[in-house]
Design a protein around this motif. Structure first.
Motif, PDB file in Angstrom:
ATOM      1  N   MET A   1      11.642  51.694 -54.977  1.00  0.00           N
ATOM      2  CA  MET A   1      11.997  51.838 -53.498  1.00  0.00           C
ATOM      3  C   MET A   1      11.202  50.993 -52.924  1.00  0.00           C
ATOM      4  SD  MET A   1      12.771  55.244 -51.218  1.00  0.00           S
ATOM      5  CE  MET A   1      13.668  55.862 -52.558  1.00  0.00           C
ATOM      6  N   LYS A   2      11.932  50.392 -51.851  1.00  0.00           N
ATOM      7  CA  LYS A   2      11.174  49.500 -50.900  1.00  0.00           C
ATOM      8  C   LYS A   2      11.284  50.113 -49.720  1.00  0.00           C
ATOM      9  CE  LYS A   2      12.067  44.938 -52.812  1.00  0.00           C
ATOM     10  NZ  LYS A   2      10.809  44.723 -53.300  1.00  0.00           N
ATOM     11  N   VAL A   3      10.173  50.162 -48.990  1.00  0.00           N
ATOM     12  CA  VAL A   3       9.945  50.965 -47.545  1.00  0.00           C
ATOM     13  C   VAL A   3       9.158  49.834 -46.896  1.00  0.00           C
ATOM     14  CG1 VAL A   3       8.511  52.595 -46.519  1.00  0.00           C
ATOM     15  CG2 VAL A   3       9.144  52.953 -49.163  1.00  0.00           C
ATOM     16  N   ARG A   4       9.650  49.831 -45.323  1.00  0.00           N
ATOM     17  CA  ARG A   4       9.172  49.214 -44.444  1.00  0.00           C
ATOM     18  C   ARG A   4       8.359  50.381 -43.363  1.00  0.00           C
ATOM     19  NH1 ARG A   4      11.095  44.085 -41.320  1.00  0.00           N
ATOM     20  NH2 ARG A   4      10.336  44.447 -39.365  1.00  0.00           N
ATOM     21  N   VAL A   5       7.364  49.654 -42.986  1.00  0.00           N
ATOM     22  CA  VAL A   5       6.491  50.500 -41.988  1.00  0.00           C
ATOM     23  C   VAL A   5       6.128  49.612 -40.805  1.00  0.00           C
ATOM     24  CG1 VAL A   5       4.426  51.881 -41.319  1.00  0.00           C
ATOM     25  CG2 VAL A   5       5.394  52.028 -43.843  1.00  0.00           C
ATOM     26  N   ASP A   6       6.574  49.950 -39.523  1.00  0.00           N
ATOM     27  CA  ASP A   6       6.442  49.004 -38.265  1.00  0.00           C
ATOM     28  C   ASP A   6       5.333  50.053 -37.639  1.00  0.00           C
ATOM     29  OD1 ASP A   6       8.450  47.050 -38.452  1.00  0.00           O
ATOM     30  OD2 ASP A   6       9.682  48.660 -38.667  1.00  0.00           O
ATOM     31  N   VAL A   7       4.287  49.144 -37.401  1.00  0.00           N
ATOM     32  CA  VAL A   7       3.303  49.724 -36.494  1.00  0.00           C
ATOM     33  C   VAL A   7       3.069  48.957 -35.276  1.00  0.00           C
ATOM     34  CG1 VAL A   7       0.844  50.488 -36.745  1.00  0.00           C
ATOM     35  CG2 VAL A   7       1.925  50.442 -38.652  1.00  0.00           C
ATOM     36  N   MET A   8       2.899  49.824 -34.198  1.00  0.00           N
ATOM     37  CA  MET A   8       2.844  49.140 -32.762  1.00  0.00           C
ATOM     38  C   MET A   8       1.834  50.137 -32.055  1.00  0.00           C
ATOM     39  SD  MET A   8       4.991  46.573 -32.608  1.00  0.00           S
ATOM     40  CE  MET A   8       5.054  46.316 -30.787  1.00  0.00           C
ATOM     41  N   LEU A   9       1.106  49.236 -31.194  1.00  0.00           N
ATOM     42  CA  LEU A   9       0.136  50.155 -30.151  1.00  0.00           C
ATOM     43  C   LEU A   9       1.169  51.057 -29.245  1.00  0.00           C
ATOM     44  CD1 LEU A   9      -1.955  47.283 -28.944  1.00  0.00           C
ATOM     45  CD2 LEU A   9      -2.709  49.055 -30.369  1.00  0.00           C
ATOM     46  N   LYS A  10       0.751  52.138 -28.987  1.00  0.00           N
ATOM     47  CA  LYS A  10       1.307  53.182 -28.368  1.00  0.00           C
ATOM     48  C   LYS A  10       1.414  52.728 -26.880  1.00  0.00           C
ATOM     49  CE  LYS A  10       0.092  57.265 -30.594  1.00  0.00           C
ATOM     50  NZ  LYS A  10      -0.682  58.780 -30.501  1.00  0.00           N
ATOM     51  N   SER A  11       2.444  53.006 -25.987  1.00  0.00           N
ATOM     52  CA  SER A  11       2.789  52.638 -24.663  1.00  0.00           C
ATOM     53  C   SER A  11       1.449  53.061 -23.917  1.00  0.00           C
ATOM     54  CB  SER A  11       3.992  53.469 -24.092  1.00  0.00           C
ATOM     55  OG  SER A  11       5.016  52.880 -24.738  1.00  0.00           O
ATOM     56  N   GLY A  12       0.819  51.889 -22.923  1.00  0.00           N
ATOM     57  CA  GLY A  12      -0.095  52.346 -22.206  1.00  0.00           C
ATOM     58  C   GLY A  12      -1.464  51.947 -22.787  1.00  0.00           C
ATOM     59  N   VAL A  13      -1.552  51.604 -23.936  1.00  0.00           N
ATOM     60  CA  VAL A  13      -2.540  50.930 -24.821  1.00  0.00           C
ATOM     61  C   VAL A  13      -2.528  49.695 -24.311  1.00  0.00           C
ATOM     62  CG1 VAL A  13      -3.835  50.460 -26.753  1.00  0.00           C
ATOM     63  CG2 VAL A  13      -2.590  52.821 -26.597  1.00  0.00           C
ATOM     64  N   LEU A  14      -3.521  49.066 -23.963  1.00  0.00           N
ATOM     65  CA  LEU A  14      -3.689  47.491 -23.881  1.00  0.00           C
ATOM     66  C   LEU A  14      -3.522  46.910 -24.937  1.00  0.00           C
ATOM     67  CD1 LEU A  14      -4.385  45.338 -21.462  1.00  0.00           C
ATOM     68  CD2 LEU A  14      -6.972  45.619 -22.298  1.00  0.00           C
ATOM     69  N   ASP A  15      -2.808  45.786 -24.777  1.00  0.00           N
ATOM     70  CA  ASP A  15      -2.386  44.741 -26.055  1.00  0.00           C
ATOM     71  C   ASP A  15      -2.952  43.402 -25.680  1.00  0.00           C
ATOM     72  OD1 ASP A  15      -1.480  43.497 -28.015  1.00  0.00           O
ATOM     73  OD2 ASP A  15       0.637  44.248 -28.086  1.00  0.00           O
ATOM     74  N   PRO A  16      -4.182  42.977 -25.967  1.00  0.00           N
ATOM     75  CA  PRO A  16      -4.750  41.784 -25.640  1.00  0.00           C
ATOM     76  C   PRO A  16      -4.206  40.596 -26.552  1.00  0.00           C
ATOM     77  CG  PRO A  16      -6.325  43.069 -26.680  1.00  0.00           C
ATOM     78  CD  PRO A  16      -5.287  43.897 -26.615  1.00  0.00           C
ATOM     79  N   GLN A  17      -3.487  40.834 -27.620  1.00  0.00           N
ATOM     80  CA  GLN A  17      -2.954  39.908 -28.414  1.00  0.00           C
ATOM     81  C   GLN A  17      -1.471  39.523 -27.931  1.00  0.00           C
ATOM     82  OE1 GLN A  17      -3.410  41.828 -32.353  1.00  0.00           O
ATOM     83  NE2 GLN A  17      -4.900  40.247 -32.933  1.00  0.00           N
ATOM     84  N   GLY A  18      -1.013  40.550 -27.575  1.00  0.00           N
ATOM     85  CA  GLY A  18       0.629  40.482 -26.800  1.00  0.00           C
ATOM     86  C   GLY A  18       0.296  39.523 -25.671  1.00  0.00           C
ATOM     87  N   GLU A  19      -0.522  40.005 -25.005  1.00  0.00           N
ATOM     88  CA  GLU A  19      -0.964  39.238 -23.667  1.00  0.00           C
ATOM     89  C   GLU A  19      -1.118  37.723 -23.924  1.00  0.00           C
ATOM     90  OE1 GLU A  19      -0.972  38.756 -19.576  1.00  0.00           O
ATOM     91  OE2 GLU A  19      -0.127  40.081 -20.777  1.00  0.00           O
ATOM     92  N   ALA A  20      -2.065  37.541 -24.884  1.00  0.00           N
ATOM     93  CA  ALA A  20      -2.281  35.828 -24.953  1.00  0.00           C
ATOM     94  C   ALA A  20      -1.158  35.355 -25.471  1.00  0.00           C
ATOM     95  CB  ALA A  20      -3.385  36.118 -26.508  1.00  0.00           C
ATOM     96  N   VAL A  21      -0.076  36.038 -26.322  1.00  0.00           N
ATOM     97  CA  VAL A  21       0.883  35.477 -26.769  1.00  0.00           C
ATOM     98  C   VAL A  21       1.919  35.167 -25.583  1.00  0.00           C
ATOM     99  CG1 VAL A  21       3.309  35.715 -27.987  1.00  0.00           C
ATOM    100  CG2 VAL A  21       1.025  36.394 -29.072  1.00  0.00           C
ATOM    101  N   ARG A  22       1.983  36.019 -24.598  1.00  0.00           N
ATOM    102  CA  ARG A  22       2.794  35.992 -23.472  1.00  0.00           C
ATOM    103  C   ARG A  22       2.531  34.891 -22.714  1.00  0.00           C
ATOM    104  NH1 ARG A  22       2.781  36.091 -18.360  1.00  0.00           N
ATOM    105  NH2 ARG A  22       0.536  36.958 -18.417  1.00  0.00           N
ATOM    106  N   HIS A  23       1.060  34.605 -22.302  1.00  0.00           N
ATOM    107  CA  HIS A  23       0.632  33.694 -21.756  1.00  0.00           C
ATOM    108  C   HIS A  23       0.741  32.223 -22.520  1.00  0.00           C
ATOM    109  CE1 HIS A  23      -2.155  31.383 -18.864  1.00  0.00           C
ATOM    110  NE2 HIS A  23      -2.829  30.791 -20.060  1.00  0.00           N
TER     111      HIS A  23
END
Length: 80
Positions: A1-23
């Motif tokens: 069986m194939k399983v996919r797990v999506d992991v994300m930072l919780k709301s309110g947690v600073l995401d420096p990688q996301g901010e770098a991508v946005r910039h």
């Protein structure tokens, strides 16, 4: 069986990688991107065929290793 797990930072947690991508997107001329959150995808191929047992097993994997539950949330998708 194939399983996919999506992991994300919780709301309110600073995401420096996301901010770098946005910039970087703005620097490349992509306008209107107000926010980016970056996460990870983990795909597992399990021998288990029972969906309930597979979900329980993967939940335990997430709680013990795959996600830092203090700052990350996760979702599990089964491909039955």
């Amino acid at each position: 069986m194939k399983v996919r797990v999506d992991v994300m930072l919780k709301s309110g947690v600073l995401d420096p990688q996301g901010e770098a991508v946005r910039h970087a997107l703005g620097s490349l001329g992509f306008e209107g991107v107000d926010g980016v959150r970056q996460g990870k995808v983990i795909e597992l191929d399990l021998a288990e065929t029972d969906p309930d047992k597979a979900r329980a097993s993967v939940t335990e994997m997430c709680e013990k290793l795959l996600a830092n539950t203090v700052i990350e949330s996760y979702s599990i998708s089964l491909d039955t």
